[in-house]
Design an enzyme around this catalytic site. Sequence first.
Site, PDB file in Angstrom:
ATOM      1  N   GLU A 258      93.586  -0.881 101.706  1.00 57.42           N
ATOM      2  CA  GLU A 258      94.902  -0.521 102.090  1.00 57.42           C
ATOM      3  C   GLU A 258      95.264   0.400 100.854  1.00 57.42           C
ATOM      4  OE1 GLU A 258      98.867  -0.621 100.990  1.00 57.42           O
ATOM      5  OE2 GLU A 258      98.419  -2.692 101.077  1.00 57.42           O
ATOM      6  N   CYS A 292     103.350   1.591  98.444  1.00 56.80           N
ATOM      7  CA  CYS A 292     102.702   2.743  99.152  1.00 56.80           C
ATOM      8  C   CYS A 292     103.288   2.962 100.522  1.00 56.80           C
ATOM      9  CB  CYS A 292     101.249   2.214  99.484  1.00 56.80           C
ATOM     10  SG  CYS A 292     101.185   0.601 100.135  1.00 56.80           S
TER      11      CYS A 292
END
Length: 485
Positions: A258, A292
């Site tokens: 990720e 993010c």
Amino acid sequence: MTIRERLYIGGEWTEPDGGHYEVTDPATEELVGLAPEASRAQVYEAAAAAREAFRSWSRTKPGERAEILDRAAAIIARDADAHTALARAESGATTATARAMQVAVGSARFRRYARGALEPVEEALPPQINEAGPMGRAGVFGAVAVRRPVGVVTCVTSYNNPWANPAGKIAPALAMGNTVVVKPAPQDPLSVFAMVRALEEAGVPAGVVNLVTGSAPAVGEAAVDSPDVDMVSFTGSTAVGQAIGEVCGRSMKRQLMELGGKGAALVLDDADLDAAVLGIGTTFSFYSGQICTAPTRVLAQRGIYERLVGRLAAYAGHLKVGDPAERGTVVGPVISAAHRDRVEAYVELGRKEGARIVTGGERPDLAKGFYVAPTLLADCTAEMRVVREEIFGPVVVVVPFDDEEEGIALAGDSDYGLIDYVWSGDVARAFRIAARLRSGGVGINTIGRNMEAPFGGFRKSGVGRDVGSYALHAYSETQALVWPG
């Protein structure tokens, strides 16, 4: 009394070969505690302990694994006040965020994967009729696909959430019967020690969970390249993820990555601007933009462009910046002085590139701490580095567009593809646009998430999917069993 931690290897709390390094409170710049500096040999020892423990842990009954994870969740919740204070001190999150989005989510993830350990791992496949031939006699062949644990998983976690992120890796990995080596981010690893203590108290067997830390890249490198490691689960920057991927590729280790994001937020001319501002405004406040999934790259249709910029500026101007321990603080510090300087450098770069600094752009007048004022950059273009690169701070850039096709093209003009957003009063229109966005997720008129939905990115935003039952699949290999009927 200063916290002074030790490594956790094979069920033993072990003094580090390299001494300790300081963990600093980003709000006060004071010492929070001392974290261990593991040697490369100690990291390999942790992986070997995980390999040894895998033999028995992988064969435990799902109910036994579920009970341990459930007990760990309860122990974490029991000590939530102490955990909240520690998370706030080492990460700079506000008290409310540390309590609700870090510690509480961490506990909830252990509870979720206690249930996950009981989910079926077998999938029956349709029988197949085979004629006689070189492969044998004619017959009806049955088949079942079974998910098996991968083996030893290295979990390299991010600094922006020292509870939810590690829990989201450790809990599903253990639920599937894997063993783990945990390598937290160097900036705020102390919360992960508290998490591992909860697992130890819950009765996790020796070697099933191992914890190594260090301030230098060598510790993470050893946790990735150890021959005893079968899989690496990493959350962090794309650049580091690419380096890890190269190492994993050489020995065919499984990966769950990720990585970075530069979420496009398309605000169409029929959007509810109040809702859009509330969603986009979380970039200023939530983890001070260190997330993010933040909608940092706003694409605004010209009919509402100036109104949206004005409302975002007003929203940012009303946010209280300061000590995360104080009541009413919305925007705390970023994680370090180095990161503050990096974010400020991006703001200055945006000015030089021709962006208009609508609000922010100056360091808050606070005696201590690594603070960045919520900053809005308008009149941006797709070529600007502030539009293309992940800043990871409380900075929003706004790019105007004319029609739907241009907006979709701008959204796709990115190296990233984690989560995008669409705000429109016409839900059918929003869904139609969402289907054309190359990203792992799309929020339609919301930044909220369904915690059973798959999470992960396209392009340089990552490899694989986790969250919900998808995490159980991520931490497993599929084995086919075939037999004659």
